[in-house]
Design a protein around this motif. Structure first.
Motif, PDB file in Angstrom:
ATOM      1  N   ILE A  17       0.842  -1.209   0.000  1.00 40.00           N
ATOM      2  CA  ILE A  17       0.000   0.000   0.000  1.00 40.00           C
ATOM      3  C   ILE A  17       0.866   1.244   0.000  1.00 40.00           C
ATOM      4  O   ILE A  17       0.656   2.168  -0.785  1.00 40.00           O
ATOM      5  N   TRP A  18       1.870   1.271   0.880  1.00 34.13           N
ATOM      6  CA  TRP A  18       2.636   2.520   0.955  1.00 34.13           C
ATOM      7  C   TRP A  18       3.598   2.692  -0.204  1.00 34.13           C
ATOM      8  O   TRP A  18       3.857   3.818  -0.639  1.00 34.13           O
ATOM      9  N   VAL A  19       4.118   1.597  -0.751  1.00 36.57           N
ATOM     10  CA  VAL A  19       5.002   1.742  -1.907  1.00 36.57           C
ATOM     11  C   VAL A  19       4.211   2.255  -3.111  1.00 36.57           C
ATOM     12  O   VAL A  19       4.649   3.178  -3.812  1.00 36.57           O
ATOM     13  N   VAL A  20       3.036   1.695  -3.345  1.00 41.23           N
ATOM     14  CA  VAL A  20       2.174   2.182  -4.427  1.00 41.23           C
ATOM     15  C   VAL A  20       1.763   3.625  -4.133  1.00 41.23           C
ATOM     16  O   VAL A  20       1.726   4.465  -5.032  1.00 41.23           O
ATOM     17  N   GLY A  21       1.492   3.921  -2.879  1.00 39.77           N
ATOM     18  CA  GLY A  21       1.122   5.281  -2.495  1.00 39.77           C
ATOM     19  C   GLY A  21       2.220   6.290  -2.772  1.00 39.77           C
ATOM     20  O   GLY A  21       1.949   7.419  -3.188  1.00 39.77           O
ATOM     21  N   LEU A  22       3.470   5.900  -2.556  1.00 40.60           N
ATOM     22  CA  LEU A  22       4.573   6.826  -2.834  1.00 40.60           C
ATOM     23  C   LEU A  22       4.597   7.240  -4.299  1.00 40.60           C
ATOM     24  O   LEU A  22       4.966   8.364  -4.635  1.00 40.60           O
ATOM     25  N   LYS A  23       4.193   6.342  -5.178  1.00 44.04           N
ATOM     26  CA  LYS A  23       4.203   6.644  -6.608  1.00 44.04           C
ATOM     27  C   LYS A  23       2.929   7.357  -7.068  1.00 44.04           C
ATOM     28  O   LYS A  23       2.985   8.242  -7.913  1.00 44.04           O
ATOM     29  N   TRP A  31      -1.997  10.755   0.508  1.00 46.34           N
ATOM     30  CA  TRP A  31      -0.737  10.855   1.254  1.00 46.34           C
ATOM     31  C   TRP A  31      -0.939  10.429   2.705  1.00 46.34           C
ATOM     32  O   TRP A  31      -0.061   9.809   3.311  1.00 46.34           O
ATOM     33  N   GLY A  32      -2.104  10.748   3.271  1.00 44.28           N
ATOM     34  CA  GLY A  32      -2.408  10.324   4.640  1.00 44.28           C
ATOM     35  C   GLY A  32      -2.447   8.809   4.758  1.00 44.28           C
ATOM     36  O   GLY A  32      -1.886   8.229   5.701  1.00 44.28           O
ATOM     37  N   VAL A  33      -3.107   8.149   3.802  1.00 42.06           N
ATOM     38  CA  VAL A  33      -3.146   6.685   3.790  1.00 42.06           C
ATOM     39  C   VAL A  33      -1.737   6.122   3.650  1.00 42.06           C
ATOM     40  O   VAL A  33      -1.371   5.147   4.327  1.00 42.06           O
ATOM     41  N   THR A  34      -0.921   6.734   2.816  1.00 51.22           N
ATOM     42  CA  THR A  34       0.454   6.284   2.611  1.00 51.22           C
ATOM     43  C   THR A  34       1.254   6.369   3.912  1.00 51.22           C
ATOM     44  O   THR A  34       1.951   5.420   4.292  1.00 51.22           O
ATOM     45  N   ILE A  38       2.832   3.301   6.127  1.00 46.67           N
ATOM     46  CA  ILE A  38       4.255   3.209   6.493  1.00 46.67           C
ATOM     47  C   ILE A  38       4.393   2.905   7.981  1.00 46.67           C
ATOM     48  O   ILE A  38       5.137   1.998   8.378  1.00 46.67           O
ATOM     49  N   ILE A  39       3.674   3.642   8.789  1.00 44.47           N
ATOM     50  CA  ILE A  39       3.749   3.450  10.247  1.00 44.47           C
ATOM     51  C   ILE A  39       3.291   2.051  10.627  1.00 44.47           C
ATOM     52  O   ILE A  39       3.955   1.347  11.399  1.00 44.47           O
ATOM     53  N   ALA A  40       2.155   1.604  10.080  1.00 42.32           N
ATOM     54  CA  ALA A  40       1.621   0.277  10.407  1.00 42.32           C
ATOM     55  C   ALA A  40       2.575  -0.820   9.944  1.00 42.32           C
ATOM     56  O   ALA A  40       2.842  -1.777  10.690  1.00 42.32           O
ATOM     57  N   SER A  41       3.089  -0.677   8.741  1.00 40.90           N
ATOM     58  CA  SER A  41       3.979  -1.684   8.190  1.00 40.90           C
ATOM     59  C   SER A  41       5.222  -1.855   9.059  1.00 40.90           C
ATOM     60  O   SER A  41       5.613  -2.979   9.393  1.00 40.90           O
ATOM     61  N   PHE A  42       5.831  -0.744   9.442  1.00 38.70           N
ATOM     62  CA  PHE A  42       7.039  -0.842  10.261  1.00 38.70           C
ATOM     63  C   PHE A  42       6.726  -1.276  11.696  1.00 38.70           C
ATOM     64  O   PHE A  42       7.556  -1.932  12.331  1.00 38.70           O
TER      65      PHE A  42
END
Length: 107
Positions: A17-23, A31-34, A38-42
C-alpha cells in the motif's frame, strides 16, 4: 503459522500500500493513507523482528512487498507483464517460501 510470522505477512502486505502510495498519491487523503501504511507496516515488522530472526524477517518483508507491488502495478496500473519479469517473481516467491521453511517456527 504463529502470530509473529503473520505479522511479517501483514507488514509485507501493508508495504504494498505505501510503496504504491509513494508513486501514485496525489492528494492529502492519499498521502495520509500512505503515511499511515508506512507506520503500520514498520510497527508489524519491528514487532516480528523482536521475536524472529531479523535477516529472514527482513528478506520476507521486502520479498512480499516486491512481489505484491509488481503484481499491483501489472493488474491495477497496466504495467507490462514481461515473461522474464514473471519468471523472476516466481523465483522470488520460491525463495521466500524456502526461507520460511528452513527458518521454522522459532517463536
Amino acid at each position: 503459522m504463529n502470530k509473529y510470522w503473520f505479522m511479517v505477512l501483514l507488514a509485507g502486505l501493508v508495504e504494498i500500500i505505501w510503496v504504491v502510495g509513494l508513486k501514485h498519491a496525489d492528494s492529502v487523503a492519499t498521502w495520509g493513507v500512505t503515511v499511515i501504511a508506512i507506520i503500520a507496516s514498520f510497527y508489524f515488522l519491528l514487532t516480528a523482528m523482536a521475536h524472529l530472526p531479523s535477516s529472514t524477517v527482513y528478506a520476507m518483508f521486502t520479498g512480499i512487498g516486491t512481489v505484491g507491488t509488481v503484481l499491483t502495478e501489472i493488474f491495477i496500473f497496466n504495467e507490462p507483464a514481461h515473461a522474464i519479469k514473471l519468471v523472476l517473481l516466481g523465483t522470488l516467491v520460491i525463495g521466500i517460501i524456502g526461507l520460511h521453511r528452513v527458518t521454522g517456527e522459532v517463536a
